[in-house]
Design a protein around this motif. Structure first.
Motif, mmCIF file in Angstrom:
data_model
loop_
_atom_site.group_PDB
_atom_site.id
_atom_site.type_symbol
_atom_site.label_atom_id
_atom_site.label_comp_id
_atom_site.label_asym_id
_atom_site.label_seq_id
_atom_site.Cartn_x
_atom_site.Cartn_y
_atom_site.Cartn_z
ATOM 1 N N ASN A 60 -5.949 -11.524 -8.888
ATOM 2 C CA ASN A 60 -4.954 -10.770 -8.156
ATOM 3 C C ASN A 60 -3.798 -11.658 -7.755
ATOM 4 O OD1 ASN A 60 -3.612 -9.226 -6.077
ATOM 5 N ND2 ASN A 60 -5.360 -7.850 -6.277
ATOM 6 N N GLU A 86 -1.660 -11.539 -5.492
ATOM 7 C CA GLU A 86 -1.362 -11.761 -4.075
ATOM 8 C C GLU A 86 -1.967 -13.056 -3.548
ATOM 9 O OE1 GLU A 86 -3.476 -8.903 -1.281
ATOM 10 O OE2 GLU A 86 -4.171 -8.167 -3.224
ATOM 11 N N SER A 108 -2.622 -8.381 3.662
ATOM 12 C CA SER A 108 -2.127 -9.382 2.724
ATOM 13 C C SER A 108 -0.675 -9.739 3.038
ATOM 14 C CB SER A 108 -2.214 -8.825 1.305
ATOM 15 O OG SER A 108 -1.552 -9.679 0.403
ATOM 16 N N PHE A 155 1.604 -10.778 0.905
ATOM 17 C CA PHE A 155 2.517 -10.558 -0.217
ATOM 18 C C PHE A 155 2.332 -9.235 -0.937
ATOM 19 C CE2 PHE A 155 1.912 -15.201 0.124
ATOM 20 C CZ PHE A 155 3.202 -15.534 0.495
ATOM 21 N N LEU A 156 1.268 -8.513 -0.673
ATOM 22 C CA LEU A 156 0.976 -7.285 -1.408
ATOM 23 C C LEU A 156 2.113 -6.284 -1.284
ATOM 24 C CD1 LEU A 156 -1.155 -5.795 -3.101
ATOM 25 C CD2 LEU A 156 -2.000 -4.827 -0.951
ATOM 26 N N ASP A 157 2.448 -5.665 -2.418
ATOM 27 C CA ASP A 157 3.504 -4.656 -2.457
ATOM 28 C C ASP A 157 3.013 -3.481 -3.299
ATOM 29 O OD1 ASP A 157 6.068 -3.389 -2.281
ATOM 30 O OD2 ASP A 157 7.024 -5.361 -2.256
ATOM 31 N N LYS A 188 2.073 -4.680 -8.967
ATOM 32 C CA LYS A 188 1.723 -6.081 -9.232
ATOM 33 C C LYS A 188 2.990 -6.912 -9.417
ATOM 34 C CE LYS A 188 -2.028 -6.753 -11.475
ATOM 35 N NZ LYS A 188 -3.119 -6.901 -12.452
ATOM 36 N N THR A 237 4.575 -7.575 -6.044
ATOM 37 C CA THR A 237 3.749 -8.565 -5.359
ATOM 38 C C THR A 237 4.079 -9.959 -5.878
ATOM 39 O OG1 THR A 237 1.965 -6.987 -4.942
ATOM 40 C CG2 THR A 237 1.365 -9.329 -4.936
ATOM 41 N N CYS A 238 4.217 -10.098 -7.196
ATOM 42 C CA CYS A 238 4.567 -11.390 -7.781
ATOM 43 C C CYS A 238 5.928 -11.880 -7.298
ATOM 44 C CB CYS A 238 4.556 -11.307 -9.309
ATOM 45 S SG CYS A 238 2.892 -11.170 -10.006
ATOM 46 N N ASN A 244 7.330 -11.130 -4.429
ATOM 47 C CA ASN A 244 7.146 -11.551 -3.035
ATOM 48 C C ASN A 244 6.535 -12.943 -2.953
ATOM 49 O OD1 ASN A 244 8.141 -9.080 -2.172
ATOM 50 N ND2 ASN A 244 6.132 -8.219 -1.786
#
Length: 178
Positions: A35, A37, A70, A72-74, A77, A80-81, A83
């Motif tokens: 994952n 994040e 989390s 960074f979770l958005d 995917k 999130t990357c 972030n």
């Protein structure tokens, strides 16, 4: 992560049995699995990794364990990357109102974009937040209900496949004029 309850003082053990690689030189190129994040920016960007890459993950785990969310979770995917690569996180009051400034500082010190600026494991252990005699820790128990929800969400994710073309996607989003 495992918790060893067989000893008088329970000990948390961080493990990675699926994707561990012994680093025999200073750097190692690592494919992004799992994952995003929890991945350091250099992993997402396909750059060489180092021991500092694992320190990043400790920062993310600390954030999650203290807040139950989390950093960074958005929504996707890819977001999130982005972030992670921008080190775009904060300490929302609703999740961190009872978390000490020393704990937040510990996370800030670790979540550095440049892996060379991240502390070593030995330096992390010397941080004031981890010193039992300094009294900077909160005596208020953490609300673990959000952490339980976080763990439940993770249980239902299938995250062991490489993220295809993520490096080119991230680079195009971070440098839109190129």
């Amino acid at each position: 992560m495992l918790i060893d309850l067989r000893i008088p003082v329970p000990r948390v053990k961080l493990i990675d049995l699926e994707d561990a690689v012994q680093i025999t030189s200073h750097y190692h190129v690592h494919q992004l699995l799992g994952n995003a994040e929890f991945a350091a920016p250099e992993v997402i960007q396909g750059a060489p990794v180092s021991l500092g890459t694992d320190i990043w993950s400790i920062g993310v785990l600390t954030y999650v364990m203290l807040s139950g969310v989390s950093p960074f979770l958005d929504e996707s995917k890819e977001e999130t990357c982005i972030n992670v690569c921008r080190v775009d996180f904060s300490f929302p009051h609703e999740y961190f109102c009872d978390v000490s400034h020393a704990a937040r500082d510990f996370i800030n010190v670790i979540l550095q974009e440049d892996f060379r600026r991240r502390p070593t494991a030995a330096t992390c252990l010397q941080h004031p937040w981890l010193q039992p005699h300094n009294g900077s820790y909160s005596k208020i128990p953490l609300d673990t209900s959000r952490l339980a929800c976080f763990i439940e969400r993770r249980r239902h994710q299938y995250d062991v496949h490489p993220v295809p073309n993520i490096k080119s996607f991230i680079m195009s989003r971070m440098n839109p004029g190129t």
